[in-house]
Design an enzyme around this catalytic site. Structure first.
Site, mmCIF file in Angstrom:
data_model
loop_
_atom_site.group_PDB
_atom_site.id
_atom_site.type_symbol
_atom_site.label_atom_id
_atom_site.label_comp_id
_atom_site.label_asym_id
_atom_site.label_seq_id
_atom_site.Cartn_x
_atom_site.Cartn_y
_atom_site.Cartn_z
ATOM 1 N N ALA A 135 -0.995 1.098 -3.046
ATOM 2 C CA ALA A 135 -1.803 0.517 -1.974
ATOM 3 C C ALA A 135 -2.987 1.414 -1.616
ATOM 4 C CB ALA A 135 -0.919 0.289 -0.743
ATOM 5 N N GLN B 278 5.288 -3.899 -1.428
ATOM 6 C CA GLN B 278 6.591 -3.479 -0.896
ATOM 7 C C GLN B 278 7.008 -4.128 0.428
ATOM 8 O OE1 GLN B 278 6.959 0.940 -1.324
ATOM 9 N NE2 GLN B 278 5.180 0.749 -2.628
ATOM 10 N N VAL C 290 0.594 12.063 -13.058
ATOM 11 C CA VAL C 290 0.140 13.444 -12.881
ATOM 12 C C VAL C 290 1.405 14.301 -12.915
ATOM 13 C CG1 VAL C 290 -0.863 15.113 -11.280
ATOM 14 C CG2 VAL C 290 -1.899 12.844 -11.528
ATOM 15 N N CYS D 281 7.768 2.792 6.368
ATOM 16 C CA CYS D 281 8.146 1.667 7.220
ATOM 17 C C CYS D 281 9.500 1.891 7.900
ATOM 18 C CB CYS D 281 8.149 0.352 6.463
ATOM 19 S SG CYS D 281 8.129 -1.043 7.617
ATOM 20 N N ASP E 48 1.516 7.248 1.924
ATOM 21 C CA ASP E 48 2.817 7.834 2.250
ATOM 22 C C ASP E 48 2.900 9.339 1.990
ATOM 23 O OD1 ASP E 48 3.582 5.276 2.861
ATOM 24 O OD2 ASP E 48 4.693 4.933 0.997
ATOM 25 N N LYS F 299 3.307 6.031 7.751
ATOM 26 C CA LYS F 299 3.773 5.662 6.413
ATOM 27 C C LYS F 299 4.005 4.158 6.310
ATOM 28 C CE LYS F 299 5.557 10.187 5.098
ATOM 29 N NZ LYS F 299 4.233 10.750 5.307
ATOM 30 N N THR F 300 2.914 3.405 6.503
ATOM 31 C CA THR F 300 2.974 1.955 6.302
ATOM 32 C C THR F 300 1.688 1.516 5.600
ATOM 33 O OG1 THR F 300 1.859 1.389 8.393
ATOM 34 C CG2 THR F 300 4.268 1.562 8.453
ATOM 35 N N ALA F 301 1.732 0.309 5.041
ATOM 36 C CA ALA F 301 0.532 -0.230 4.401
ATOM 37 C C ALA F 301 -0.559 -0.445 5.451
ATOM 38 C CB ALA F 301 0.871 -1.534 3.693
ATOM 39 N N ALA F 302 -0.138 -0.785 6.668
ATOM 40 C CA ALA F 302 -1.105 -0.980 7.751
ATOM 41 C C ALA F 302 -1.835 0.329 8.054
ATOM 42 C CB ALA F 302 -0.405 -1.493 9.001
ATOM 43 N N CYS G 287 4.141 -2.273 12.527
ATOM 44 C CA CYS G 287 5.378 -2.735 11.923
ATOM 45 C C CYS G 287 5.756 -4.074 12.522
ATOM 46 C CB CYS G 287 6.464 -1.699 12.219
ATOM 47 S SG CYS G 287 8.108 -2.255 11.836
HETATM 48 C C1 LIG Z 1 11.303 -2.148 2.126
HETATM 49 C C2 LIG Z 1 9.922 -1.808 2.568
HETATM 50 C C3 LIG Z 1 9.329 -2.511 3.608
HETATM 51 C C4 LIG Z 1 8.062 -2.211 4.048
HETATM 52 N N1 LIG Z 1 7.506 -2.962 5.065
HETATM 53 C C5 LIG Z 1 6.246 -2.717 5.468
HETATM 54 C C6 LIG Z 1 5.631 -3.537 6.464
HETATM 55 O O1 LIG Z 1 6.220 -4.490 6.965
HETATM 56 N N2 LIG Z 1 4.367 -3.247 6.855
HETATM 57 C C7 LIG Z 1 3.667 -2.205 6.309
HETATM 58 O O2 LIG Z 1 2.518 -2.001 6.680
HETATM 59 N N3 LIG Z 1 4.225 -1.393 5.355
HETATM 60 C C8 LIG Z 1 5.490 -1.623 4.916
HETATM 61 N N4 LIG Z 1 6.055 -0.834 3.933
HETATM 62 C C9 LIG Z 1 5.386 0.430 3.522
HETATM 63 C C10 LIG Z 1 4.261 0.288 2.510
HETATM 64 O O3 LIG Z 1 4.661 -0.471 1.406
HETATM 65 C C11 LIG Z 1 3.844 1.678 2.052
HETATM 66 O O4 LIG Z 1 3.603 2.484 3.178
HETATM 67 C C12 LIG Z 1 2.572 1.635 1.200
HETATM 68 O O5 LIG Z 1 2.832 0.976 -0.008
HETATM 69 C C13 LIG Z 1 2.058 3.045 0.950
HETATM 70 O O6 LIG Z 1 1.042 3.050 -0.009
HETATM 71 P P1 LIG Z 1 0.881 4.270 -1.018
HETATM 72 O O7 LIG Z 1 -0.290 3.961 -1.861
HETATM 73 O O8 LIG Z 1 0.926 5.548 -0.279
HETATM 74 O O9 LIG Z 1 2.216 4.239 -1.887
HETATM 75 P P2 LIG Z 1 2.625 3.175 -3.004
HETATM 76 O O10 LIG Z 1 2.050 1.849 -2.687
HETATM 77 O O11 LIG Z 1 4.093 3.306 -3.134
HETATM 78 O O12 LIG Z 1 1.907 3.708 -4.321
HETATM 79 C C14 LIG Z 1 2.132 4.986 -4.847
HETATM 80 C C15 LIG Z 1 1.677 4.991 -6.294
HETATM 81 O O13 LIG Z 1 1.656 6.340 -6.773
HETATM 82 C C16 LIG Z 1 2.166 6.371 -8.080
HETATM 83 N N5 LIG Z 1 2.655 7.712 -8.390
HETATM 84 C C17 LIG Z 1 3.806 8.311 -8.025
HETATM 85 N N6 LIG Z 1 3.875 9.544 -8.543
HETATM 86 C C18 LIG Z 1 2.742 9.736 -9.246
HETATM 87 C C19 LIG Z 1 2.259 10.818 -10.030
HETATM 88 N N7 LIG Z 1 2.929 11.940 -10.199
HETATM 89 N N8 LIG Z 1 1.045 10.659 -10.629
HETATM 90 C C20 LIG Z 1 0.340 9.518 -10.491
HETATM 91 N N9 LIG Z 1 0.767 8.465 -9.776
HETATM 92 C C21 LIG Z 1 1.958 8.594 -9.162
HETATM 93 C C22 LIG Z 1 3.237 5.295 -8.097
HETATM 94 O O14 LIG Z 1 3.492 4.874 -9.434
HETATM 95 C C23 LIG Z 1 2.609 4.213 -7.234
HETATM 96 O O15 LIG Z 1 1.873 3.298 -7.994
HETATM 97 C C24 LIG Z 1 7.333 -1.147 3.443
HETATM 98 C C25 LIG Z 1 7.909 -0.435 2.380
HETATM 99 C C26 LIG Z 1 9.177 -0.763 1.937
HETATM 100 C C27 LIG Z 1 9.789 0.000 0.780
#
Ligand SMILES: Cc1cc2nc3c(=O)[nH]c(=O)nc-3n(C[C@H](O)[C@H](O)[C@H](O)COP(=O)(O)OP(=O)(O)OC[C@H]3O[C@@H](n4cnc5c(N)ncnc54)[C@H](O)[C@@H]3O)c2cc1C
Lengths: 118, 451
Positions: free
Chosen positions: B61, B91, B126, B213, B351, B359-362, B394
């Site tokens: 995200a 997610q 990475v 989340c 995250d 730690k949310t998509a929002a 949330c």
């Molecule tokens: C069950 C559940 C319910 C949720 N409900 C909500 C909700 O209602 N509302 C809301 O806002 N949020 C919600 N979330 C949270 C939201 O999905 C996350 O906070 C959001 O996806 C964070 O984005 P991110 O890019 O940090 O992580 P992610 O979207 O998880 O992406 C991380 C990326 O990094 C990659 N990666 C990992 N390690 C490495 C590495 N070493 N090198 C290169 N790439 C790597 C992974 O492959 C992945 O593609 C929920 C999550 C879950 C699990």
């Protein structure tokens, strides 16, 4: 800037509905144009056709509610506060108004076409 | 979006409330994703010319959203996404899949679909961050130098920290874990559904670490309660929720509300219970408590494991060296600018960022424009005051068909998008409507850099 942005809203609607968004916009535009054309052509409102359209519109209002319930896997029994009733009213009202205008336009066009052929 | 005037960071984001009301649900949906405002990207006049090499580690995200915004803001830059995962997971949808409302395909798409034009995507992990040498090294040993780095590698679910846990058995013998992924979310629904037919003991919990989340384990507890009631088996079931400390949610006012809802739904809360082991054969979970280990037998359990930064981050110099975020290796960034406190050409978003809350998509929706703005300002050699205030949102499902829109900041202040209209602690259908139909489109628009 950092004010509300219409493009953001549009982008979200496009993601939500995909091509259906364009179909809906087209139908809305077609309905409005048809109703506008009929009004202009006839030089006024036909009260009997308006009544028929409103009756069809009533069903349209309930149709909009049914569609919403289906899409959200929920129902009106889930309404928990005034804003929910407001939303239900808005959905019903939009369905009613939209269907009424569309029905008026379509029924009017049928009449205009019938007169032209007669 | 309406914001409390006491929060200077929110200053530029003011939106007339009447405007919002005019937009109804769709506007509210955007609020779920963290605001009605356009990203900073649209604030600026024309793209900045540069030959800078920018690496984004992680194409989830936050990474995709950053790539989309940077590619629009910079002209001539080399932007490289590094992530081995081909599938993209939405997610927040896992919860709906585990509730039996959506198929698992609802949450799965492909990363390729969202990689912006002109951005290179290296399909590798990475393996090593080398901030001293300004480069990352991939799993195959490929060295990728950068001038600026954005780390968006999400987090790791540490199932191995729970003795006896076997993710291969999710869906069987009453074992659920909807965090694990789309398949697990679907299998968790199968397990919950079987449980709901018979009743018994349902056990729900959250880890003691930071987590994404934090509302999701609670939502799932409420969903289970509702499914049992619908099936007419609630009377034959007990529901237990094990909290890791003495609260049900980190924001006190929300915690109190959840406590009242638990009382209303006859859900038993256990405090200071941290899961440490599970016996999948005997169906018993063991919790560390102040009074010693305690075993709780279950017929259905939703395991939410400890969460930490991914190993490459944890083992690098990027992680906090001391303080509450050090143990799990979250990245040491300034909580307002999201810029690394020791390596000024590095930012962390999503995250993996070592900040309280967020730690949310929002939150991603609010963090990415801030980090991007700082990066672009650095490239253009101009000052930047953009700040992230901890906005976290949330949609807390409290039963199927209703949810509470909970929005807050670093200081536990509620940040209601619609004060007086959509009350933050009220169980409403409108919030459910947003969660089910508008959250995903808003999320997708965000990772495309459009929202
Ligand atoms: C069950 C559940 C319910 C949720 N409900 C909500 C909700 O209602 N509302 C809301 O806002 N949020 C919600 N979330 C949270 C939201 O999905 C996350 O906070 C959001 O996806 C964070 O984005 P991110 O890019 O940090 O992580 P992610 O979207 O998880 O992406 C991380 C990326 O990094 C990659 N990666 C990992 N390690 C490495 C590495 N070493 N090198 C290169 N790439 C790597 C992974 O492959 C992945 O593609 C929920 C999550 C879950 C699990």
């Amino acid at each position: 800037m950092q004010k509300f942005d219409i493009f953001v809203l549009f982008a979200v609607f496009q993601e939500m509905m995909g091509p259906v968004l364009w179909v809906l916009l087209f139908v809305a535009l077609a309905g409005l144009s048809a109703a506008g054309f009929v009004l202009w052509h006839e030089g006024g409102l036909s009260s009997s056709r308006l009544l028929t359209s409103e009756l069809i519109g009533l069903a349209g209002g309930f149709g909009a509610l049914a569609l919403m319930a289906w899409v959200t896997v929920s129902g009106f029994t889930d309404a928990g506060g005034p804003v929910d009733w407001l939303l239900i009213g808005v959905i019903w009202g939009t369905g009613l108004a939209g269907t009424t205008i569309l029905a008026y336009g379509v029924l009017g066009l049928i009449k205009v076409a019938g007169d032209a052929l007669a | 979006m309406h914001r409390d005037d006491n929060h200077p960071a929110d200053g530029p984001f003011v939106l007339n409330r009447r405007q919002i009301l005019g937009w109804g649900t769709s506007g509210a949906a955007l609020a779920l994703m963290g605001g009605l405002t356009a990203p900073f990207a649209r604030a600026q006049e024309g793209p900045v010319n540069t030959k800078a090499r920018i690496v984004i580690a992680g194409a989830g995200a936050a990474g995709l959203s950053a790539a989309a915004q940077l590619s629009r803001r910079l002209n001539g830059a080399t932007i490289t996404l590094v992530d081995a995962r081909k599938a993209h997971y939405y997610q927040p949808g896992f919860t709906l899949v585990a509730a039996g409302l959506k198929p698992k395909t609802y949450t799965v798409s492909s990363t390729a679909k969202y990689v912006p034009q002109g951005v290179e995507w290296i399909e590798e992990q990475v393996a090593e961050f080398d901030p001293e040498a300004n480069m990352v090294v991939t799993q195959t040993g490929r060295k990728i130098p950068y001038d600026y780095l954005i780390v968006a590698s999400g987090l790791a679910l540490d199932y191995a920290a729970i003795e006896g846990m076997d993710v291969g058995r999710i869906g069987r013998d009453g074992l659920g874990s909807h965090y694990h992924g789309p398949d697990a979310a679907s299998a968790t629904w199968q397990a919950l559904s079987t449980f709901a037919d018979t009743g018994g003991v349902g056990l729900f919990l959250r880890p003691a670490t930071e987590m994404k989340c934090a509302g999701a384990p609670l939502k799932y507890t409420f969903i289970a309660d509702d499914v049992l009631r619908t099936r007419g088996t609630r009377g034959k079931a007990e529901i237990h929720y094990a909290a890791q400390n003495n609260a049900l949610f980190s924001v006190p006012i929300v915690s109190e509300k959840v406590r009242m809802l638990f009382r209303d739904r006859d859900i038993n809360a256990h405090y200071d219970h941290v899961m440490k082991a599970i016996d999948l054969g005997r169906k018993v979970a063991t919790f560390k408590t102040p009074g010693g280990d305690q075993e709780i037998p279950y017929d259905f359990i939703n395991v939410v494991p400890p969460m930490r930064a991914v190993p490459a981050v944890r083992d690098s110099a990027l992680a906090w060296q001391e303080g509450p975020f050090a143990a799990d290796g979250w990245i040491e960034v300034d909580k307002a600018s999201l810029r690394h406190r020791r390596f000024p050409n590095i930012w962390a978003v999503g995250d993996t960022a070592g900040v309280p809350k967020g730690k949310t998509a929002a939150s991603v929706k609010w963090q990415v424009p801030v980090a991007v703005e700082h990066l672009v300002a650095t490239v253009a050699d101009r000052p930047c005051t953009a700040a992230y205030n901890g906005y976290t949102s949330c949609p807390m499902i409290t039963r199927l068909g209703r949810a509470m829109l909970v929005e807050f900041d670093y200081d536990n202040n509620l940040l209601p998008s619609f004060p007086g209209v959509v009350a933050p602690l009220e169980e409403l259908w409108v919030t459910w409507v947003m969660k089910t139909i508008a959250l995903k489109p808003t999320y997708v628009a965000m990772i495309r850099g459009q929202a």
